[in-house]
Design a protein around this motif. Sequence first.
Motif, short mmCIF file in Angstrom:
data_model
loop_
_atom_site.label_atom_id
_atom_site.label_comp_id
_atom_site.label_asym_id
_atom_site.label_seq_id
_atom_site.Cartn_x
_atom_site.Cartn_y
_atom_site.Cartn_z
N TYR A 1 22.09 -6.41 -66.56
CA TYR A 1 22.15 -6.72 -68.06
C TYR A 1 20.78 -6.35 -68.34
O TYR A 1 19.53 -6.40 -68.12
CB TYR A 1 22.19 -8.03 -68.50
N LYS A 2 20.87 -5.24 -69.56
CA LYS A 2 19.56 -4.44 -70.01
C LYS A 2 18.85 -5.16 -71.18
O LYS A 2 17.57 -5.41 -71.16
CB LYS A 2 19.97 -3.20 -70.59
N LEU A 3 19.56 -6.01 -71.97
CA LEU A 3 18.82 -6.55 -72.99
C LEU A 3 19.23 -8.08 -73.09
O LEU A 3 20.27 -8.34 -73.20
CB LEU A 3 19.48 -6.06 -74.58
N ILE A 4 17.94 -8.86 -73.03
CA ILE A 4 18.00 -10.14 -72.99
C ILE A 4 17.62 -10.83 -74.37
O ILE A 4 16.46 -10.79 -74.50
CB ILE A 4 17.46 -10.85 -71.83
N ILE A 5 18.49 -11.62 -75.24
CA ILE A 5 18.11 -12.21 -76.22
C ILE A 5 18.09 -13.78 -76.14
O ILE A 5 19.08 -14.32 -75.69
CB ILE A 5 19.05 -11.69 -77.57
N VAL A 6 16.98 -14.52 -76.26
CA VAL A 6 17.01 -16.00 -76.40
C VAL A 6 16.72 -16.33 -78.00
O VAL A 6 15.71 -15.98 -78.61
CB VAL A 6 15.67 -16.53 -75.36
N LEU A 7 17.76 -17.24 -78.29
CA LEU A 7 17.50 -17.75 -79.61
C LEU A 7 17.06 -19.14 -79.40
O LEU A 7 17.76 -19.90 -78.77
CB LEU A 7 18.98 -17.99 -80.43
N SER A 8 15.93 -19.37 -80.05
CA SER A 8 15.14 -20.56 -79.74
C SER A 8 15.10 -21.45 -80.90
O SER A 8 14.15 -21.31 -81.74
CB SER A 8 13.88 -20.52 -79.14
N GLY A 9 15.95 -22.41 -81.43
CA GLY A 9 15.74 -23.18 -82.41
C GLY A 9 15.19 -22.69 -83.94
O GLY A 9 15.67 -21.48 -84.21
N VAL A 10 15.23 -23.38 -84.72
CA VAL A 10 14.87 -23.04 -86.24
C VAL A 10 13.27 -23.20 -86.52
O VAL A 10 13.15 -22.75 -87.79
CB VAL A 10 15.85 -23.80 -87.08
N THR A 11 12.42 -23.62 -85.96
CA THR A 11 11.14 -23.62 -86.16
C THR A 11 10.26 -22.91 -85.36
O THR A 11 10.49 -22.40 -84.06
CB THR A 11 10.66 -25.15 -85.84
N ASP A 12 9.20 -22.35 -86.11
CA ASP A 12 8.22 -21.75 -85.38
C ASP A 12 7.65 -22.29 -84.06
O ASP A 12 7.33 -21.69 -83.02
CB ASP A 12 7.06 -21.21 -86.21
N ILE A 13 7.20 -23.68 -84.28
CA ILE A 13 6.52 -24.27 -83.14
C ILE A 13 7.72 -24.20 -81.90
O ILE A 13 7.03 -23.98 -80.68
CB ILE A 13 6.30 -25.58 -83.43
N LEU A 14 9.04 -24.50 -82.10
CA LEU A 14 9.86 -24.26 -81.13
C LEU A 14 9.88 -23.01 -80.43
O LEU A 14 10.14 -22.80 -79.25
CB LEU A 14 11.10 -25.01 -81.27
N ARG A 15 10.06 -22.03 -81.23
CA ARG A 15 10.36 -20.79 -80.81
C ARG A 15 9.10 -20.08 -80.06
O ARG A 15 9.03 -19.58 -79.04
CB ARG A 15 10.34 -19.73 -81.96
N ASP A 16 7.73 -20.62 -80.52
CA ASP A 16 6.37 -20.36 -79.78
C ASP A 16 6.41 -21.11 -78.31
O ASP A 16 5.64 -20.37 -77.43
CB ASP A 16 5.07 -20.73 -80.54
N GLN A 17 6.87 -22.39 -78.31
CA GLN A 17 6.92 -23.15 -76.96
C GLN A 17 7.71 -22.29 -75.95
O GLN A 17 7.44 -22.32 -74.99
CB GLN A 17 7.20 -24.51 -77.25
N THR A 18 9.00 -21.97 -76.35
CA THR A 18 9.92 -21.09 -75.55
C THR A 18 9.14 -19.99 -75.34
O THR A 18 9.28 -19.63 -74.02
CB THR A 18 11.12 -21.02 -76.29
N GLN A 19 8.59 -18.98 -76.27
CA GLN A 19 8.01 -17.90 -75.88
C GLN A 19 7.06 -18.07 -74.76
O GLN A 19 6.90 -17.20 -73.93
CB GLN A 19 7.48 -17.53 -77.13
N ALA A 20 6.05 -19.21 -74.95
CA ALA A 20 4.86 -19.38 -74.06
C ALA A 20 5.59 -19.46 -72.60
O ALA A 20 5.11 -18.82 -71.49
CB ALA A 20 4.02 -20.51 -74.63
N ARG A 21 6.51 -20.52 -72.49
CA ARG A 21 6.94 -20.68 -71.07
C ARG A 21 7.79 -19.19 -70.49
O ARG A 21 7.64 -19.29 -69.38
CB ARG A 21 8.14 -21.64 -71.26
N ILE A 22 8.48 -18.44 -71.37
CA ILE A 22 9.23 -17.47 -70.80
C ILE A 22 8.08 -16.26 -70.47
O ILE A 22 8.09 -15.59 -69.41
CB ILE A 22 9.97 -16.73 -71.97
N ASP A 23 7.00 -16.10 -71.37
CA ASP A 23 5.83 -15.44 -70.90
C ASP A 23 4.93 -15.71 -69.55
O ASP A 23 4.85 -14.72 -68.78
CB ASP A 23 4.73 -15.39 -72.03
#
Length: 629
Positions: free
Chosen positions: A99-121
């Motif tokens: 699979y070449k393109l991985i998209i993660v949809l993470s909630g509707v708030t910036d704080i949750l997106r940032d928390q998920t981004q931090a863990r993935i990073d």
Amino acid sequence: MSDIAGVEVVVDPKTPHTPWYPGPKASDRFWPPVKAILEDRVGDAAVTDIDKVTSLTLSKLNPPGNHQFSDRGLVLGYVQSGKTTNFMALAAKAADAGYKLIIVLSGVTDILRDQTQARIDEVLVGDSVEWYPLTKRGEDFAQSSGAAALFTKFDGALIAVIKKNPARLRRLRDWMTGAGKIAMQHAPMLLIDDEADQASIDVGAAGRTSTINGLLRDILKHPRSAYVAYTATPFANLLIDPSNENDLYPRTVIVSMPKPAGYFGPERLFGGIDSPDEAGLDMIRTIPAAEAVSARPPAGLGAVKTWSPTLGSELRRAILWFVLSTAAKRIRNGHGQHSSMLIHTSMLSDAHFRTRDIVFDALEPVRVGIATNDTSTLLELEEIWKSESARVPASSFGYESITWGELGATLRATIDDIDIVVDNYKSSDRLSYSSAKPTTAIVIGGNTLSRGLTLEGLTSSYFVRSASAYDTLLQMGRWFGYRGGYEDLCRVWMTDELRGWFRDLSKVEQEIRDEIARYRREGLSPLELGVRIRLHPDLAITEAAKMRNAVNASLSYSGRNPQTTVFRRLDGARLNRNLTAAKDLLETVQALWRRHREVPRGRLAQAVAPWISRRARGVHPALPRGLRV
């Protein structure tokens, strides 16, 4: 069918499915570094389970090499049970598989997106050159060109963490389609939808598709796409119309994950779901109704602007317990670690700031009292510590007891580290956790704290926020999760009504999992999965717009006909009426049977049934003609 203990998998047994993913290989590039990090953090046993479940999930999707496919899957976890870890593992394996393109949809708030981004990073991407990140912390998806070159020339995998926001999803859709069909064929896509019952469901009125749902459908027109929804509250997802192939119903595979070892779920806190006599751990403390009312702002537009909350005795006790439990954790571990308290009273942002003021006013005199060795302050803290530690002994979890003498010596350093954080869309001082310095915080908030966000080291919760739906209420339970090392120190303050609701919903939740297990045993497909969801007299299942495909029915569960029976334990008049009605019924049936045995079989029941029915509704009719008591 699954051969992994506790995992239930529903697929269509009539559809030929050639096993194509046997599991990780020695030559894999993406999964091995993730596995090493996870083994260091959660242990070998937990990683073994994650490895098995994610390999099984991936194997039920189409191989990325297929010319065209459109999968829809659902992974059912538990609130705060490690779903992010699970889908990071799935993403790594999907990348290894092609699979070449991985998209993660993470909630509707910036704080949750940032928390998920931090863990993935931190866990998934790291410093690997195999990944091409399309987003980063503080920067949602903003690409406008370059997709074709990345799809066809980059040798690794692309990954993006995107908030469920129309503008961001529209930009993603246009960026992808702008690459052209030929380039898109080079980039099979896995779309992981975290908190999939939020915002993704079609709630459009009058035959119109809601914006976010419509954009997700557009994105999934990608010729080689797999969509996997993750949620702990799947009510809305399972009520999507399965006949609409363009929508998000999990027609390909449904995976029900087992409850992880060491997980604190509803039954641990609120008692067994099968036996009303089976009590949970003694960790729930009751907030009196009067205090709950004063802790919530009054209803009405603008009412919060003139509202002044008061410090109730139980809120004060919850705050002091947070000080004590945090100090105890430091003694037990020999060092500081993240420690949090949750105060959730309202969804209104202005109410959070007003509540912060009374929390500060409560905490500051205690800080001074500890610093000056004030006798009354220390006696109050000692009473709370001895009382609470006796109700849930450390020994019940295999820990050494901590004496008041040990604890008292650490209180000053502990209370000096406590910050009071308001986390809402108006606040500039947002909640964050850093690996460099432990966070010790009393966190006050509403919606941003009730979806997906993890409160690290949560020990004390004060919760009076009302809710009207199953999924909303369960998602607010931030106290569910892993509490390794401080299980005995967790406490939750709530009203008796809320406590009863959480206990009731633990039964509903388990029944859904039982239904999925039954469908797996009977060899039925996800399209045949008509999950029965028990109704509650005081709560809706989910938003009305998400339930438009639901059907109300009274059906037997394999010979059983369960009913939701809620005894209002504090309503004496109602309980006495129920008791009187039950006695009347038994006495009447007994007398009728004794005095009228000559009535032919079946005639007695036929004659008396309407009378019993009316009597149960509070009506007092005369007996049928010819019968007497």
